[in-house]
Every structure is written in structure tokens, then in C-alpha cells.
Design an enzyme around this catalytic site. Structure first.
Site, short mmCIF file in Angstrom:
data_model
loop_
_atom_site.label_atom_id
_atom_site.label_comp_id
_atom_site.label_asym_id
_atom_site.label_seq_id
_atom_site.Cartn_x
_atom_site.Cartn_y
_atom_site.Cartn_z
N ARG A 44 1.01 -1.20 0.03
CA ARG A 44 0.01 -0.14 0.00
C ARG A 44 0.99 1.27 0.29
O ARG A 44 1.44 1.67 1.01
CB ARG A 44 -0.80 0.05 1.22
CG ARG A 44 -1.78 1.17 1.27
CD ARG A 44 -2.75 1.28 2.64
NE ARG A 44 -3.53 2.11 2.74
CZ ARG A 44 -3.32 3.28 3.45
NH1 ARG A 44 -2.04 3.47 4.03
NH2 ARG A 44 -4.32 4.18 3.45
N SER A 113 -12.63 -2.45 2.20
CA SER A 113 -12.48 -1.65 3.46
C SER A 113 -13.88 -1.52 3.82
O SER A 113 -14.58 -0.79 3.21
CB SER A 113 -11.68 -0.23 3.30
OG SER A 113 -10.53 -0.36 2.95
N LYS A 145 -3.23 6.41 8.15
CA LYS A 145 -4.29 6.68 7.23
C LYS A 145 -4.33 8.15 7.29
O LYS A 145 -5.22 8.44 8.28
CB LYS A 145 -5.49 5.75 7.33
CG LYS A 145 -6.20 6.10 5.98
CD LYS A 145 -7.51 4.83 6.22
CE LYS A 145 -8.50 5.04 5.14
NZ LYS A 145 -8.31 4.24 3.81
C1 LIG Z 1 -4.66 1.40 5.95
C2 LIG Z 1 -5.67 1.58 7.16
N1 LIG Z 1 -7.02 1.37 6.81
C3 LIG Z 1 -7.65 1.70 7.75
C4 LIG Z 1 -9.15 1.80 7.95
O1 LIG Z 1 -9.82 1.98 8.97
O2 LIG Z 1 -9.77 1.02 6.96
S1 LIG Z 1 -6.97 2.31 9.07
C5 LIG Z 1 -5.56 2.18 8.38
C6 LIG Z 1 -4.07 2.45 8.81
C7 LIG Z 1 -3.57 1.37 9.98
O3 LIG Z 1 -2.34 1.76 10.45
P1 LIG Z 1 -1.78 1.48 11.87
O4 LIG Z 1 -1.67 -0.11 11.97
O5 LIG Z 1 -0.47 2.10 11.60
O6 LIG Z 1 -2.79 2.32 12.82
C1 LIG Z 2 -7.76 0.73 4.14
C2 LIG Z 2 -7.41 -0.53 4.22
C3 LIG Z 2 -8.25 -1.38 5.31
N1 LIG Z 2 -8.24 -2.71 5.49
C4 LIG Z 2 -7.33 -3.27 4.97
C5 LIG Z 2 -6.79 -4.74 5.09
F1 LIG Z 2 -6.67 -4.78 6.52
F2 LIG Z 2 -6.09 -5.05 4.52
F3 LIG Z 2 -7.95 -5.32 4.99
N2 LIG Z 2 -6.38 -2.72 3.84
C6 LIG Z 2 -6.39 -1.31 3.79
N3 LIG Z 2 -5.65 -0.89 2.85
#
Ligand SMILES: Cc1nc(C(=O)O)sc1CCOP(=O)(O)O
Ligand SMILES: C=C1C=NC(C(F)(F)F)=NC1=N
Ligand SMILES: [Mg+2]
Length: 516
Positions: A44, A113, A145
Site C-alpha cells: 500500500r 475496507s 491513514k
Molecule cells: C490502512 C488503514 N485502513 C484503515 C481503515 O480504517 O480502513 S486504518 C489504516 C491504517 C492503520 O495503520 P496503523 O496499524 O499504523 O494504525
Molecule cells: C484501508 C484498508 C483497510 N483494511 C485493509 C486490510 F486490513 F488489509 F484489509 N487494508 C487497507 N488498505
């Protein structure tokens, strides 16, 4: 071609090269993850040009292939096809799912998502050939994010999605929780995130910064794996002397647990007197700097009463501190939904940690359970029937895996801490209605409603008994505390000449029944 049934979602690493520590490369972090238990990878890279992205994708795919781990590409269907990735992950604002499936064909893994139950309804309509898994989030606050609009849903938000999947019979869908997941909170997510029918929990968790930003990605992965691989979770370590549940009352007198109150002004004085009456030592403190020291005092227990004036950050710090110390917390969600401000505050506290006991009046418990409407003031609605109260108490116990108490003429106590297990995938194996509960009956004591902090001070007695109990006897401790409090009130009612003498009589009788 990947066999979809054999995909292991347990520890799903999503990459982000904007947070790499000095001297670490994307490939290095991914490889460290794969060597230490990552079971799925998603590339990503939000702001990378296509040429670089393709080169990275090919390199990551090479490593994933050597570990026989699926590689998913985020957003970029063209790149996913170009490098023959195992699948594609898209968000709500990306190419519509039916188009994605049409482009990639039936054999690729398609992920989506999901943050709202309406999105589950849509995927249910599309049926089993469209989406293979969903990322459910964001569970907690995340800095990763950037454009996050959704407010963190907490473990209970994940449960709501899991419950909807079961209601819509989406058995083909796998799930991972994502967003702000770290060693201090994934245990609780695995423990609490359950479908209400007891047949589904998350299939895994998804991590970005805990691994990608780590100076030792291998070690970080091992720590996460250890939590994922243990079958049961223990949030409270009872004191050594507290092992024998049958003598909790004697233990209260012997150990004199420290009951750390963070509570409303009205309850502070009376709660301190009630604590002293049952032989415990009270402290009222909202000084965040001393929470760690207090939580380390032997047999300490935190009583959090959200009628307090302390700031939400102070409450969250207290919950995290006592959870880190593995000492129990009793939460009294005063006026749960009496105002929108209180509702937000109470929900933030509820998703901040694991509670040994959640105690409230009928209106509060109805609110926390999700069954109740709005409340007026902090008095309970009262019009709910006993079976509704039992149902609501079991729901709170199930949702938060805690001992739930619903006070009233008949007190209801339900035990959701059952079996401390939190198996991935197949759910708890019990539904709320199957949770053990007891009714504490007694005479009606109307004078309880004519003195200050009578409900709050039951919290004090519950905290004192839990503080002297072992983790496996918390349910028993709560039952004994509620019974003792009711007995003391009934006795005080006999001799009371009015509400003033009832108040004094209550303290006298709490003191005396502890001596009996
Ligand atoms: C890629 C992504 N998607 C989200 C969602 O809510 O769909 S939160 C997220 C980032 C999560 O990163 P971290 O583990 O560093 O908190
Ligand atoms: C926005 C996202 C939310 N969920 C996931 C995953 F956890 F892989 F399903 N990936 C993403 N990029
Ligand atoms: Mg109350």
C-alpha cells in the site's frame, strides 16, 4: 493460483514506506515480518509513481513467493494484474467492487475496507463470488491513514460488523481488524470482538506502523504473534493471597484493598466512608502523574465513575495504567446517554480498556447494551421489565466480556468474562442469552433513592471485593458485594427515622455485616 480456502489472515502486514526508520528499507521490514510470523502482505504505497510502484511490487512479490505468502496490491488493479499478485484491496472510494472482480477474474483475492453495517448489507447482496475478505476499521485512533474520516469504532464496532455478517449469513467472508492496533490493545480486540451469535470472531489483525515503523520489525512481529497465538487472555492478576474465592470477605478485611476512586464530587466523601466501613483504604485522585504508583500498590483497584469532572484523557490514562498493571477496574457509566457529551465520554471510556465489572442502574445498562432509548437525568428509566433488564445485563457482559451489574429492586448480575478464551475465527461459542446470571432479590429499600451516591457507593463495595479476589473469582466477588450491600441497606431501613439516619445506618450496617 492461490487456494482461497487456505489463506491465513492471522497477521496481515500492510506496507507504508513513508514511515521507515533510518537505514531500513521496505523490503527489509517486509522480510523481517515474514520471517517472524506475518501471514499475508499488502503493498500500500499511496503516493508512489506507477513505475516505482511496479518495481517495488515485483520485489515484494519475490520475497512473498519465497515464503509462500499471498501478496495483495492496494488500489492499483492494473499493477496487481501486471505482476500477477494474489489479489487486490480496494476502499469505499476506489473502483467499484463488481468492476474489480470483473477485471481480476474469480481466482484473485478481493478485499474491501468496511466501517459500516450498511457496507455489509451491500456485500451480502453481491453474494459469495464478489469479495473474499474485509478490513474492519478503524478500530482505534491511527496516524497512518491520513484521510481517515471515520471515528474509531472500538472493539464493539468490530463486533457490530461481525454480528451483521452473521445476520446476513455471509459465511464466505473473512475479516481482519485494522487501525491503531498494537501489543497493548490487540488482546482486547481479539477477546471482545465477537458476533452476538457466538459463531464468529475476527480471522486476524492487520498492522501497519507497529511493524513498518519498527526499529526491530522482527521483534515487533514476534510480540504480535505471541499475543495472537495464545488461546486465552488474562487481564487481571489477583494477588497471591486472593486465590480462594470462598473467603473473599475475609480477604477484604485482611488485605484492605486500595480503592482508587475517580468519581463525582458527591460520591467522594460518602464513597470514602463506605470504603473505610468495609475495611478498605480509599484514595480519591485525578492526578494522572500518580496513577502508575497507585496501580502498583498491592491489591489496588480502580473505580471509575463517569460522573467525575476529570477530563476524558485522564480517564483513558487511568484505564490504560491499571490495564497495564493488570489490576481490575470497575466502571460506573453514570447517566450513560443522558446527554450527547456524556454518551461520547462514556463510549470513549468503554473502548479504552478491559473492565472487571460494569455497574449501572437500569437506564445506564440499557444504554450501554444498545437496547435502551435515551435517559432523563441520571435516574434510571425504570419502566423496563425484569426479562428486558436480564437481557440487557447479559448483552453488556457479552459485549465487554465483563461482569455486568444492573441495579434495581432486584439486582441483576451477569458474567461475560467466561472462559477467558478468544479463539480466532470461530467465535466464543456462547451467545449473550447463554451467559450465567443471578438475581439478587431483597426487600424494596426506597430510602436508597433518597440519599446521595447510594448507587455509586455500591461501586465502592464491588471494587473492594474485586480488589481482594483472584481473576477467576471476580463474578463471585461481585455477587457477594451486591448481596452484602443490599443486606446492609435492608437493615438500615428497619431502624431509619428518615433519610439522614438511613445514610448513617447504611454505613453502620456495612461495618457490622463485615464483622459478622
Ligand atoms: C490502512 C488503514 N485502513 C484503515 C481503515 O480504517 O480502513 S486504518 C489504516 C491504517 C492503520 O495503520 P496503523 O496499524 O499504523 O494504525
Ligand atoms: C484501508 C484498508 C483497510 N483494511 C485493509 C486490510 F486490513 F488489509 F484489509 N487494508 C487497507 N488498505
Ligand atoms: Mg449510578
Amino acid at each position: 493460483m492461490v487456494n482461497k480456502e487456505s489463506v491465513d489472515y492471522t497477521l496481515y502486514l500492510v506496507t507504508d514506506s513513508t514511515m521507515l526508520p533510518e537505514g531500513k528499507t521496505l523490503l527489509f521490514q517486509v522480510e523481517q515480518g515474514l520471517k517472524n510470523g506475518v501471514t499475508m502482505v499488502q503493498l500500500r504505497e499511496k503516493d508512489t509513481d506507477a513505475k516505482t510502484f511496479v518495481a517495488e511490487a515485483l520485489a515484494v512479490k519475490k520475497i512473498c513467493d519465497s515464503f509462500n505468502v499471498p501478496l495483495i496490491i492496494n488500489d492499483r488493479v492494473d499493477v496487481a494484474l501486471a505482476i500477477d499478485a494474489s489479489g487486490i484491496h480496494v476502499g469505499q472510494e476506489d473502483i467499484p467492487i463488481p468492476m474489480v472482480r470483473k477485471l481480476v477474474g474469480p481466482d484473485k483475492i478481493v478485499g474491501w475496507s468496511v466501517g459500516k453495517v450498511e457496507e455489509v448489507d451491500r456485500l451480502a447482496e453481491w453474494g459469495p463470488d464478489m469479495i473474499d475478505y474485509i478490513g474492519v476499521g478503524t478500530v482505534f485512533e491511527t496516524q497512518t491513514k491520513k484521510d481517515i474520516k471515520k471515528i474509531p469504532m472500538g472493539p464493539e464496532g468490530v463486533s457490530r460488523i461481525l454480528t451483521r455478517l452473521e445476520e446476513k449469513k455471509c459465511d464466505w467472508i473473512r475479516t481482519v481488524a485494522i487501525g491503531g492496533l498494537h501489543p497493548d490493545n490487540i488482546g482486547r480486540v481479539l477477546f471482545q470482538a465477537q458476533a452476538l451469535n457466538g459463531k464468529r470472531s475476527v480471522d486476524g489483525i492487520s498492522i501497519v506502523s507497529d511493524i513498518m515503523a519498527s526499529h526491530d520489525a522482527g521483534q515487533s512481529t514476534r510480540i504480535l504473534r505471541q499475543i495472537l497465538d495464545k488461546g486465552s487472555f488474562h487481564f487481571f492478576e489477583g494477588s497471591e493471597e486472593a486465590k480462594d474465592a470462598s473467603t473473599i470477605k475475609e480477604n477484604v478485611k485482611k488485605l484492605a484493598p486500595l480503592i482508587h476512586h475517580i468519581t463525582n464530587r458527591v460520591h467522594q466523601n460518602f464513597g470514602a466512608n463506605v470504603a473505610l466501613a468495609i475495611g478498605c483504604s480509599p484514595i480519591m485522585s485525578e492526578v494522572a502523574e500518580e496513577f502508575e504508583d497507585l496501580s502498583k500498590i498491592p491489591h489496588s483497584v480502580l473505580l471509575l465513575n463517569s460522573g467525575t469532572v476529570a477530563d476524558i484523557s485522564v480517564l483513558q490514562h487511568a484505564v490504560k495504567t491499571y490495564n497495564a498493571q493488570k489490576r481490575p477496574i470497575v466502571f460506573d457509566p453514570v447517566g450513560f446517554s443522558a446527554s450527547s457529551a456524556r454518551l461520547v465520554l462514556n463510549k470513549k471510556v468503554l473502548s479504552a480498556g478491559q473492565f472487571a465489572c460494569i455497574k449501572g442502574n437500569t437506564g445506564e445498562i440499557m444504554g450501554v447494551s444498545g437496547l435502551g432509548g435515551n435517559m432523563k437525568g441520571v435516574d434510571s428509566c425504570g419502566e423496563d421489565t425484569l426479562e428486558t433488564r436480564i437481557k440487557a445485563t447479559q448483552l453488556v457482559a457479552f459485549k465487554y466480556r465483563t461482569v455486568a451489574v444492573c441495579t434495581g429492586e432486584i439486582d441483576v448480575v451477569a458474567d461475560g468474562s467466561v472462559s477467558s478464551t478468544a479463539p480466532l475465527k470461530r467465535g466464543l461459542g456462547a451467545s449473550p442469552a447463554e451467559l450465567p446470571y443471578e438475581l439478587i432479590k431483597g426487600e424494596d429499600v426506597p430510602l436508597f433513592g433518597r440519599i446521595t451516591a447510594s448507587g455509586c457507593s455500591l461501586g465502592t463495595v464491588i471494587a473492594g471485593f474485586i480488589g481482594a479476589a483472584a481473576e477467576e473469582s471476580i463474578y463471585s466477588a461481585v455477587l457477594q458485594a451486591v448481596s452484602l450491600y443490599k443486606l446492609a441497606g435492608t437493615k438500615a431501613n428497619v431502624t431509619a427515622k428518615g433519610s439522614g439516619s438511613f445514610l448513617v445506618g447504611l454505613v453502620d450496617n456495612l461495618y457490622n455485616v463485615m464483622e459478622e
